[in-house]
Design an enzyme around this catalytic site. Structure first.
Site, PDB file in Angstrom:
ATOM      1  N   ALA A  24      32.312  -6.732 -11.060  1.00  0.00           N
ATOM      2  CA  ALA A  24      31.630  -5.706 -10.266  1.00  0.00           C
ATOM      3  C   ALA A  24      31.630  -6.102  -8.803  1.00  0.00           C
ATOM      4  O   ALA A  24      31.901  -7.253  -8.463  1.00  0.00           O
ATOM      5  CB  ALA A  24      30.184  -5.542 -10.746  1.00  0.00           C
TER       6      ALA A  24
ATOM      7  N   TYR B 245      24.906   0.682  -3.980  1.00  0.00           N
ATOM      8  CA  TYR B 245      25.233  -0.117  -5.171  1.00  0.00           C
ATOM      9  C   TYR B 245      24.765   0.621  -6.433  1.00  0.00           C
ATOM     10  O   TYR B 245      25.531   0.799  -7.389  1.00  0.00           O
ATOM     11  CB  TYR B 245      24.562  -1.491  -5.055  1.00  0.00           C
ATOM     12  CG  TYR B 245      24.633  -2.338  -6.310  1.00  0.00           C
ATOM     13  CD1 TYR B 245      25.831  -2.927  -6.712  1.00  0.00           C
ATOM     14  CD2 TYR B 245      23.499  -2.553  -7.097  1.00  0.00           C
ATOM     15  CE1 TYR B 245      25.893  -3.714  -7.861  1.00  0.00           C
ATOM     16  CE2 TYR B 245      23.542  -3.338  -8.235  1.00  0.00           C
ATOM     17  CZ  TYR B 245      24.746  -3.922  -8.626  1.00  0.00           C
ATOM     18  OH  TYR B 245      24.799  -4.689  -9.762  1.00  0.00           O
TER      19      TYR B 245
ATOM     20  N   THR C 247      29.093  -6.823  -6.396  1.00  0.00           N
ATOM     21  CA  THR C 247      27.659  -7.093  -6.609  1.00  0.00           C
ATOM     22  C   THR C 247      26.885  -7.397  -5.319  1.00  0.00           C
ATOM     23  O   THR C 247      25.703  -7.725  -5.391  1.00  0.00           O
ATOM     24  CB  THR C 247      27.465  -8.269  -7.592  1.00  0.00           C
ATOM     25  OG1 THR C 247      28.213  -9.389  -7.112  1.00  0.00           O
ATOM     26  CG2 THR C 247      27.912  -7.911  -8.988  1.00  0.00           C
TER      27      THR C 247
ATOM     28  N   LEU D 132      27.982 -13.905 -14.916  1.00  0.00           N
ATOM     29  CA  LEU D 132      27.799 -13.486 -16.310  1.00  0.00           C
ATOM     30  C   LEU D 132      29.081 -13.678 -17.117  1.00  0.00           C
ATOM     31  O   LEU D 132      29.052 -14.123 -18.268  1.00  0.00           O
ATOM     32  CB  LEU D 132      27.354 -12.012 -16.353  1.00  0.00           C
ATOM     33  CG  LEU D 132      27.240 -11.393 -17.745  1.00  0.00           C
ATOM     34  CD1 LEU D 132      26.199 -12.127 -18.594  1.00  0.00           C
ATOM     35  CD2 LEU D 132      26.875  -9.911 -17.646  1.00  0.00           C
TER      36      LEU D 132
ATOM     37  N   THR E 184      22.741  -1.781 -14.144  1.00  0.00           N
ATOM     38  CA  THR E 184      21.677  -2.443 -13.399  1.00  0.00           C
ATOM     39  C   THR E 184      20.360  -1.665 -13.385  1.00  0.00           C
ATOM     40  O   THR E 184      20.353  -0.432 -13.530  1.00  0.00           O
ATOM     41  CB  THR E 184      22.169  -2.627 -11.944  1.00  0.00           C
ATOM     42  OG1 THR E 184      21.097  -3.022 -11.114  1.00  0.00           O
ATOM     43  CG2 THR E 184      22.726  -1.329 -11.368  1.00  0.00           C
TER      44      THR E 184
HETATM   45  N1  LIG Z   1      23.644 -10.278 -10.273  1.00  0.00           N
HETATM   46  C1  LIG Z   1      22.622  -9.512 -10.614  1.00  0.00           C
HETATM   47  O1  LIG Z   1      21.469  -9.788 -10.268  1.00  0.00           O
HETATM   48  C2  LIG Z   1      22.845  -8.298 -11.475  1.00  0.00           C
HETATM   49  C3  LIG Z   1      21.730  -7.497 -11.797  1.00  0.00           C
HETATM   50  C4  LIG Z   1      21.925  -6.374 -12.610  1.00  0.00           C
HETATM   51  C5  LIG Z   1      23.184  -6.069 -13.099  1.00  0.00           C
HETATM   52  N2  LIG Z   1      24.252  -6.853 -12.751  1.00  0.00           N
HETATM   53  C6  LIG Z   1      25.561  -6.489 -13.290  1.00  0.00           C
HETATM   54  O2  LIG Z   1      25.961  -7.513 -14.186  1.00  0.00           O
HETATM   55  C7  LIG Z   1      27.389  -7.677 -14.144  1.00  0.00           C
HETATM   56  C8  LIG Z   1      27.734  -9.123 -13.847  1.00  0.00           C
HETATM   57  O3  LIG Z   1      27.174  -9.484 -12.599  1.00  0.00           O
HETATM   58  P1  LIG Z   1      27.354 -10.947 -11.966  1.00  0.00           P
HETATM   59  O4  LIG Z   1      26.183 -11.177 -11.093  1.00  0.00           O
HETATM   60  O5  LIG Z   1      27.722 -11.909 -13.034  1.00  0.00           O
HETATM   61  O6  LIG Z   1      28.602 -10.692 -11.029  1.00  0.00           O
HETATM   62  P2  LIG Z   1      29.384 -11.724 -10.072  1.00  0.00           P
HETATM   63  O7  LIG Z   1      28.926 -13.108 -10.298  1.00  0.00           O
HETATM   64  O8  LIG Z   1      29.342 -11.150  -8.694  1.00  0.00           O
HETATM   65  O9  LIG Z   1      30.841 -11.588 -10.652  1.00  0.00           O
HETATM   66  C9  LIG Z   1      31.576 -10.416 -10.509  1.00  0.00           C
HETATM   67  C10 LIG Z   1      33.024 -10.798 -10.612  1.00  0.00           C
HETATM   68  O10 LIG Z   1      33.809  -9.625 -10.529  1.00  0.00           O
HETATM   69  C11 LIG Z   1      34.980  -9.979  -9.823  1.00  0.00           C
HETATM   70  N3  LIG Z   1      35.631  -8.805  -9.278  1.00  0.00           N
HETATM   71  C12 LIG Z   1      35.282  -8.065  -8.205  1.00  0.00           C
HETATM   72  N4  LIG Z   1      36.182  -7.092  -7.997  1.00  0.00           N
HETATM   73  C13 LIG Z   1      37.119  -7.206  -8.964  1.00  0.00           C
HETATM   74  C14 LIG Z   1      38.312  -6.505  -9.269  1.00  0.00           C
HETATM   75  N5  LIG Z   1      38.721  -5.475  -8.535  1.00  0.00           N
HETATM   76  N6  LIG Z   1      39.043  -6.898 -10.338  1.00  0.00           N
HETATM   77  C15 LIG Z   1      38.657  -7.943 -11.074  1.00  0.00           C
HETATM   78  N7  LIG Z   1      37.541  -8.660 -10.845  1.00  0.00           N
HETATM   79  C16 LIG Z   1      36.782  -8.303  -9.777  1.00  0.00           C
HETATM   80  C17 LIG Z   1      34.480 -10.906  -8.735  1.00  0.00           C
HETATM   81  O11 LIG Z   1      35.546 -11.661  -8.193  1.00  0.00           O
HETATM   82  P3  LIG Z   1      35.438 -12.142  -6.648  1.00  0.00           P
HETATM   83  O12 LIG Z   1      34.183 -12.943  -6.544  1.00  0.00           O
HETATM   84  O13 LIG Z   1      36.689 -12.928  -6.484  1.00  0.00           O
HETATM   85  O14 LIG Z   1      35.372 -10.887  -5.845  1.00  0.00           O
HETATM   86  C18 LIG Z   1      33.505 -11.769  -9.518  1.00  0.00           C
HETATM   87  O15 LIG Z   1      34.146 -12.855 -10.117  1.00  0.00           O
HETATM   88  C19 LIG Z   1      27.884  -6.677 -13.094  1.00  0.00           C
HETATM   89  O16 LIG Z   1      28.253  -5.485 -13.743  1.00  0.00           O
HETATM   90  C20 LIG Z   1      26.653  -6.415 -12.242  1.00  0.00           C
HETATM   91  O17 LIG Z   1      26.705  -5.150 -11.615  1.00  0.00           O
HETATM   92  C21 LIG Z   1      24.108  -7.956 -11.952  1.00  0.00           C
END
Ligand SMILES: NC(=O)c1ccc[n+]([C@@H]2O[C@H](COP(=O)([O-])OP(=O)(O)OC[C@H]3O[C@@H](n4cnc5c(N)ncnc54)[C@H](OP(=O)(O)O)[C@@H]3O)[C@@H](O)[C@H]2O)c1
Length: 291
Positions: free
Chosen positions: A49, A114, A51, A2, A90
């Protein structure tokens, strides 16, 4: 996933400073304070996050550090400055027992670690900031990152490879070699991160605050989603078989029904995101996945 789409979407009309984990570890309070002091932003958007939903069960502390404590760090770094915080949560904050779409004010009752950690993050945000947008979304997929659509396409490709190799080798028994099993008793709304990023920009431009549910329109089961992915991608020699969640045990429990109501978003912004089927077509075109 995202974060990179948000960066792209918002860069057209705003000055956006993107930071990844190498530049800011949000678990570190000092990193958050330093970043806010250096950039002096009008808005802080937290798309980071932990995730890995199943991984959270075994790594509870690490999961709470990123999904809850780090939200506190961000809020404290923004305190006493006129900064709006945009944060994502979420559908997994709900228990999935509802039979109609969850509204923003409905009671949360997460059924996995989670979801618990994301709810704790929500509570920090709500108690420590009075200028926030809390956006709950679901079933994300996007160009950058691991997601269900990519997994289904990759698994279908692997199945086809095995099937074709066996056929070439003259194997007589090819049963199940081109079948994917996908759960049919969990319902939700697949959401394209590009559409979500556009919705976030709209909420910013109209200066909305508070909790919003934002997904693509409509809902389906993971099985229906998988069938549609393969159909749209032109894959017709891999069969998708519906199974029950109980047939595929995972470390984390999943809500059976996690459809989020878009009523508030649509009535306050006057716009509605496109249905998930059209969003999927856009995505498959963008990743050149249509045969
Ligand atoms: N994916 C889904 O289906 C889904 C559904 C509902 C809600 N959400 C929410 O939507 C948002 C975006 O999700 P997404 O799927 O785009 O997430 P994502 O692709 O997993 O990206 C999360 C990013 O956060 C980084 N991160 C983790 N720990 C960190 C830290 N301590 N400091 C700085 N960065 C850190 C990760 O880096 P590394 O990879 O290097 O660890 C990764 O680049 C999140 O809040 C998630 O909870 C996601």
């Amino acid at each position: 996933m995202l974060g990179s789409d948000l960066h792209k979407q918002l860069s057209a009309d705003h000055e956006v400073v993107g930071m990844d984990k190498e530049e800011i570890d949000i678990v570190c309070a000092d990193d958050c304070k330093k970043a806010v002091a250096e950039v002096n932003p009008a808005i802080v958007i937290n798309a980071a996050a932990f995730t890995d939903v199943d991984g959270c069960e075994a790594q509870r502390d690490a999961c709470f550090a990123v999904n809850a404590e780090a939200v506190k760090n961000i809020c404290l770094a923004c305190r006493d400055r006129d900064i709006k915080i945009i944060h994502f949560s979420t559908d997994y904050v709900f228990d999935g027992k509802a039979q109609s779409p969850y509204r923003e004010q409905d009671v949360c009752n997460p059924i996995n670690v989670y979801g618990e950690s994301k709810l704790a993050g929500e509570l920090y945000l709500q108690s420590l900031s009075d200028n926030y947008l809390l956006i709950r979304t679901s079933w994300l997929y996007g160009v950058n990152g691991k997601n269900f659509v990519r997994t289904i396409l990759e698994r279908a490709k692997a199945k086809r490879f095995i099937h074709d190799t066996m056929a070439r080798a003259g194997a007589r028994r090819q049963t199940h070699s081109s079948t994917l099993s996908v759960v049919d008793d969990q319902l939700g709304s697949p959401t394209y991160t590009k559409d979500l990023a556009a919705a976030v920009e709209l909420l910013i431009s109209q200066n909305h605050k508070g909790i919003f549910h934002v997904t693509n329109r409509g809902h389906c089961s993971w099985y229906e989603f998988a069938v549609r992915i393969l159909k749209e991608a032109g894959v017709d020699n891999v069969e998708v078989k519906p199974i029950k969640t109980s047939q595929m045990p995972r470390p984390a429990m999943r809500p059976a029904y996690s459809v989020l109501s878009m009523q508030k978003f649509i009535s306050l912004t006057g716009k509605a995101p496109q249905p998930w089927q059209l969003a999927l077509q856009d995505y498959l075109k963008n990743i050149n996945a249509i045969n």
